[in-house]
Enzyme design. Structure first.
Site, PDB file in Angstrom:
ATOM      1  N   PHE A  73       7.072  44.780  -1.741  1.00 32.62           N
ATOM      2  CA  PHE A  73       7.244  44.910  -3.187  1.00 32.62           C
ATOM      3  C   PHE A  73       8.169  43.852  -3.776  1.00 32.62           C
ATOM      4  O   PHE A  73       8.215  43.675  -4.997  1.00 32.62           O
ATOM      5  CB  PHE A  73       7.766  46.311  -3.557  1.00 32.62           C
ATOM      6  CG  PHE A  73       9.126  46.629  -2.989  1.00 32.62           C
ATOM      7  CD1 PHE A  73      10.285  46.236  -3.652  1.00 32.62           C
ATOM      8  CD2 PHE A  73       9.241  47.330  -1.797  1.00 32.62           C
ATOM      9  CE1 PHE A  73      11.539  46.528  -3.131  1.00 32.62           C
ATOM     10  CE2 PHE A  73      10.486  47.631  -1.278  1.00 32.62           C
ATOM     11  CZ  PHE A  73      11.640  47.226  -1.936  1.00 32.62           C
TER      12      PHE A  73
ATOM     13  N   TYR B 202      15.826  38.096   1.636  1.00 33.81           N
ATOM     14  CA  TYR B 202      15.315  39.418   2.002  1.00 33.81           C
ATOM     15  C   TYR B 202      13.839  39.539   1.657  1.00 33.81           C
ATOM     16  O   TYR B 202      13.312  38.834   0.801  1.00 33.81           O
ATOM     17  CB  TYR B 202      16.091  40.522   1.284  1.00 33.81           C
ATOM     18  CG  TYR B 202      15.825  40.561  -0.210  1.00 33.81           C
ATOM     19  CD1 TYR B 202      14.800  41.352  -0.741  1.00 33.81           C
ATOM     20  CD2 TYR B 202      16.564  39.782  -1.096  1.00 33.81           C
ATOM     21  CE1 TYR B 202      14.535  41.368  -2.102  1.00 33.81           C
ATOM     22  CE2 TYR B 202      16.299  39.788  -2.454  1.00 33.81           C
ATOM     23  CZ  TYR B 202      15.288  40.582  -2.954  1.00 33.81           C
ATOM     24  OH  TYR B 202      15.019  40.580  -4.305  1.00 33.81           O
TER      25      TYR B 202
END
Length: 284
Positions: free
Chosen positions: A51, A40
């Site tokens: 992030f 991911y």
């Protein structure tokens, strides 16, 4: 950032999904409580700032569906995917980290986008036979870790094996006996791990779980006796070892343990006497 192509996964619109690359037609969905393996990338919405990324770490992320191990958007969204599928999930705050956020990286009330690839999944064993097979493999893995002196890791793996039978103890006498035999071995091995680490109270608890399954188990009595010795409970240690000797009179290790208890107690009492003598001198 454009929301085109996304569809609501949930009735409240808190989780949106877009299939970026479809899985093969015959690909499987993970079942409830499967362990999924994903890659991911995580981004803030609407800025698009990244992030987090498993790909950047070159490390596949895995977790068990439906157990609350990840944010709600992942539990729900990844359950809709097939192996090989790549999808984009937009998780509004209630499906991400909510009002608390995840400091210092994720601010409160953040909407997040995840580009997720479902690589594979492992179906949890369901029948008692399947659980026995999985637990045996875990026990063997624990044995390997123990030989490598990775005692806490081994203890944790033995616990995983035991946990497979939390709600399943067998439907026939034969299955129940086999489950109990495997649980017994794991508890005994856990006790050995804790003894190696000098965790006497934890070792005692592991032995007592073993003795619940087999009250006359010599190894459990022996190891609990060792734990009691480590805890300076020498009389209780003798009781356990003497009980084990009654069950296995020819066991030389047990007889040596009685002698060791006596030595440990003598040393302990000498240290106590020396300590009190020093304390007395301080207050003269």
């Amino acid at each position: 950032f454009k929301m085109e192509g996304y569809e609501a996964v949930t009735a409240d619109g808190g989780l949106l999904k877009k299939i970026v690359e479809a899985a093969p037609a015959d690909a499987a969905h993970p079942s409830k409580s499967s362990t999924v393996h994903v890659h991911y990338d995580g981004f803030f919405v609407p800025s698009g700032d990244k992030f987090d990324s498993s790909r950047d770490r070159n490390s596949v992320f895995k977790f068990k569906l439906g157990q609350g191990m990840v944010i709600k958007g992942w539990d729900v969204g990844i359950a809709t995917m097939k192996v090989g599928e790549k999808a984009s999930l937009i998780c509004k705050p209630d499906y991400a980290y909510g009002e608390s956020g995840s400091p210092p990286v994720i601010p409160a009330n953040s909407t997040l986008r995840f580009e997720v690839e479902l690589i594979s999944f492992e179906k949890d064993p369901e029948t008692v036979e399947e659980k026995l097979g999985a637990a045996t493999k875990l026990k063997d893995k624990g044995n390997t870790l123990f030989k490598e002196a990775k005692y806490q890791d081994a203890h944790n793996v033995y616990q995983q094996a035991v946990d497979l039978f939390r709600w399943a103890h067998g439907t026939t006498t034969d299955e129940t006996n086999r489950v109990d035999a495997l649980r017994l071995l794991c508890h005994l091995n856990q006790a050995a791990c804790q003894l190696k680490q000098g965790s006497w109270a934890e070792a005692r608890l592991c032995c007592e779980k073993a003795l619940d399954l087999d009250p006359k188990n010599v190894k459990a009595l022996f190891r609990r006796g060792q734990a009691f010795t480590g805890m300076a409970e020498f009389e209780r240690a003798r009781q356990d070892i003497n009980e084990a000797i009654k069950l296995d009179p020819e066991n030389a290790d047990l007889k040596r343990e009685i002698e060791r208890i006596q030595r440990e107690e003598t040393n302990y009492l000498k240290k106590q006497k020396d300590m009190y003598s020093k304390m007395g001198q301080m207050f003269k």
